[in-house]
Design an enzyme around this catalytic site. Structure first.
Site, short mmCIF file in Angstrom:
data_model
loop_
_atom_site.label_atom_id
_atom_site.label_comp_id
_atom_site.label_asym_id
_atom_site.label_seq_id
_atom_site.Cartn_x
_atom_site.Cartn_y
_atom_site.Cartn_z
N HIS A 1 0.86 -1.19 0.00
CA HIS A 1 0.00 0.00 0.00
C HIS A 1 0.89 1.24 0.00
O HIS A 1 1.88 1.29 0.73
CB HIS A 1 -0.89 -0.02 1.25
CG HIS A 1 -1.93 1.05 1.27
ND1 HIS A 1 -1.64 2.36 1.57
CD2 HIS A 1 -3.24 1.00 1.02
CE1 HIS A 1 -2.76 3.07 1.49
NE2 HIS A 1 -3.73 2.27 1.16
N CYS B 1 -3.90 2.64 -4.30
CA CYS B 1 -4.80 3.45 -3.47
C CYS B 1 -4.91 4.85 -4.05
O CYS B 1 -3.98 5.67 -3.95
CB CYS B 1 -4.28 3.51 -2.03
SG CYS B 1 -5.36 4.46 -0.95
N HIS C 1 -7.76 0.30 -3.95
CA HIS C 1 -8.46 1.10 -2.93
C HIS C 1 -8.98 2.33 -3.65
O HIS C 1 -8.19 3.09 -4.22
CB HIS C 1 -7.49 1.57 -1.85
CG HIS C 1 -7.18 0.53 -0.82
ND1 HIS C 1 -6.53 0.84 0.35
CD2 HIS C 1 -7.41 -0.79 -0.77
CE1 HIS C 1 -6.40 -0.24 1.08
NE2 HIS C 1 -6.91 -1.26 0.43
N ASP D 1 -12.45 2.83 -0.28
CA ASP D 1 -11.62 3.15 0.88
C ASP D 1 -12.36 4.24 1.67
O ASP D 1 -13.50 4.57 1.33
CB ASP D 1 -10.25 3.63 0.36
CG ASP D 1 -9.12 3.36 1.33
OD1 ASP D 1 -7.95 3.49 0.92
OD2 ASP D 1 -9.39 3.05 2.50
N HIS D 2 -11.77 4.80 2.67
CA HIS D 2 -12.44 5.74 3.60
C HIS D 2 -13.68 6.45 3.06
O HIS D 2 -13.68 6.95 1.94
CB HIS D 2 -11.47 6.86 3.98
CG HIS D 2 -10.18 6.36 4.51
ND1 HIS D 2 -9.11 7.17 4.77
CD2 HIS D 2 -9.76 5.11 4.81
CE1 HIS D 2 -8.11 6.47 5.21
NE2 HIS D 2 -8.48 5.21 5.24
N TYR E 1 -14.38 4.68 8.34
CA TYR E 1 -14.90 3.32 8.11
C TYR E 1 -16.35 3.15 8.55
O TYR E 1 -16.76 2.10 9.04
CB TYR E 1 -13.98 2.28 8.76
CG TYR E 1 -12.76 2.08 7.91
CD1 TYR E 1 -11.60 2.81 8.13
CD2 TYR E 1 -12.81 1.23 6.82
CE1 TYR E 1 -10.50 2.68 7.30
CE2 TYR E 1 -11.71 1.08 5.98
CZ TYR E 1 -10.57 1.82 6.21
OH TYR E 1 -9.50 1.69 5.39
C1 CS2 Z 1 -5.85 1.81 4.73
C2 CS2 Z 1 -4.51 1.63 5.41
O1 CS2 Z 1 -7.36 2.91 6.08
C3 CS2 Z 1 -6.46 3.03 5.26
O2 CS2 Z 1 -5.97 4.09 4.84
O3 CS2 Z 1 -5.66 1.95 3.36
O4 CS2 Z 1 -4.66 1.64 6.81
C4 CS2 Z 1 -3.99 0.30 5.00
O5 CS2 Z 1 -4.83 -0.69 5.62
C5 CS2 Z 1 -2.63 0.04 5.41
O6 CS2 Z 1 -1.78 1.12 5.27
C6 CS2 Z 1 -2.14 -1.13 4.56
O7 CS2 Z 1 -1.26 -1.85 5.31
MN MN Z 2 -5.87 2.86 1.11
#
Ligand code: CS2
Ligand code: MN
Length: 362
Positions: free
Chosen positions: A197, A235, A262, A307-308, A321
């Site tokens: 990531h 991501c 992501h 993602d978020h 989340y």
């Molecule tokens: C995830 C990261 O919530 C997030 O931003 O993309 O926490 C991700 O799980 C880690 O960096 C990957 O190891």
């Molecule tokens: Mn991410």
């Protein structure tokens, strides 16, 4: 493309049953969050987690993440034993048919923000990063100083900070290479594709080195060990905070080494300054039509997750989340993907992704 959703386990305020009701979600992204970095992930614990997910009618598609111990990132003498533990965890997930491992190589902290509840004009709240605010934080005080980071428990935070501040980026690259040269062959044999990531945000924070930040870095990463098992989590939110990152072009350069996507959007408001916005392109700096077209062009057939998300409709949950805005994101991404699929059909280019999807659903 396999639409997936992150779940933080039985303590997650979002139950699997609600994830199951989001149309199109087939896979779950999860981890054994209670295990500290360096521990072996025993099969029985992975089996139990998988059983919970399957009982909800979903598949355990991605491990995100097996944390990499800081001693490995620092290149300390303890790394060989810790790398072997990591290899055993990879073998165990491979034995259970979990084929994608998302991990990161950020020193000390995972993602870092300066706010977890910035209020937007529509009344929702979101994550944000402001370099001026960050410069006023003393990280050695730990989470008390800044609630907006994902910081696993650390015995000696001041000592770790000092050690990493003496480590330059080239040494961190050497330690990443050492780690991958051992783990990637194990992952390949276990049927696991590793997907690093990008750093989040993709620049040094608190004076610590960060190296997985842009196109040259990701191309260097995939070249460290020339194996399909040495891949990338693309991501958009992390990489998209830097205007110099041309995301569609980067997708096309990385091609088949992208094992996991992501998808989130960010609104860049200045130099190293951003907040996380609704997923659709028009709200932020990420052009999802072109990013998803590029993923289609390279035949991406892997898991994708929203993602978020923001906190909307009064939801209270883990920052980034919540259920609602990530569900909205999942529907947007599927709609966009469907349109791109139609484009491919019209031009007669039937991507393997489509076929794989259909087969998976048969
Ligand atoms: C995830 C990261 O919530 C997030 O931003 O993309 O926490 C991700 O799980 C880690 O960096 C990957 O190891
Ligand atoms: Mn991410």
């Amino acid at each position: 493309m396999l639409m997936t959703f992150r779940w933080y386990g039985p303590d997650d305020p979002v139950p699997l049953a609600h994830i199951r009701q989001i149309p199109g979600i087939q896979g779950v992204v999860a981890a054994l969050y209670h295990l500290p970095a360096g521990k072996v992930w025993a099969k029985p614990e992975l089996v139990r987690l998988g059983e919970l997910i399957e009982a909800a009618g979903l598949r355990f598609s991605v491990v995100e993440s097996i944390p990499v111990h800081d001693d490995i990132k620092l290149g300390r003498p303890t790394r060989d034993r810790l790398i072997e533990n990591y290899c055993q965890s990879v073998r165990n997930m491979g034995d259970l048919g979990i084929g994608i491992l998302c991990y990161n190589f950020m020193p000390v902290f995972d993602w870092t923000r300066t706010s977890i509840d910035l209020r937007l004009e529509d009344g929702s709240t979101t994550l944000a990063y402001d370099p001026d605010e960050l410069s006023r934080v003393d990280p050695s005080r730990g989470p008390a100083a800044l609630p907006a980071w994902s910081l696993p428990a650390k015995e000696d935070l001041p000592g770790l900070l000092a050690a990493f501040r003496q480590l330059d980026e080239e040494r961190l690259w050497e330690n990443l290479s050492y780690f991958l040269e051992v783990v990637v062959p194990v992952a390949e044999a276990a049927g696991v594709r590793m997907a690093i990531h990008p750093d989040d945000p993709p620049w040094s924070v608190f004076g610590l080195p960060r190296i997985i930040t842009d196109a040259p870095a990701l191309e260097r990463l995939v070249g460290l060990v020339d194996s399909p098992a040495n891949g990338v989590t693309f991501c958009t939110g992390s990489l998209g905070t830097r205007p110099d990152n041309d995301l569609p072009a980067l997708v096309r350069r990385l091609g088949p080494r992208i094992h996991f996507a992501h998808c989130r959007n960010v609104q860049v408001t200045g130099e190293k300054r951003f907040f996380e916005c609704p997923h659709p392109s028009r709200w932020g700096s990420v052009d999802f039509l072109e990013v998803l077209r590029a993923l289609r062009d390279v035949g991406f057939a892997g898991p994708m997750r929203p993602d978020h998300g923001r906190m909307i409709w009064g939801e209270v949950g883990q920052p980034g989340y919540g259920l609602y805005d990530r569900a909205l994101g999942a529907m947007y991404l599927q709609g966009l993907w469907e349109g791109i699929d139609a484009e491919f059909d019209a031009t007669g280019i039937k991507s393997p992704a489509n076929v794989a999807d259909a087969a998976a659903l048969a």
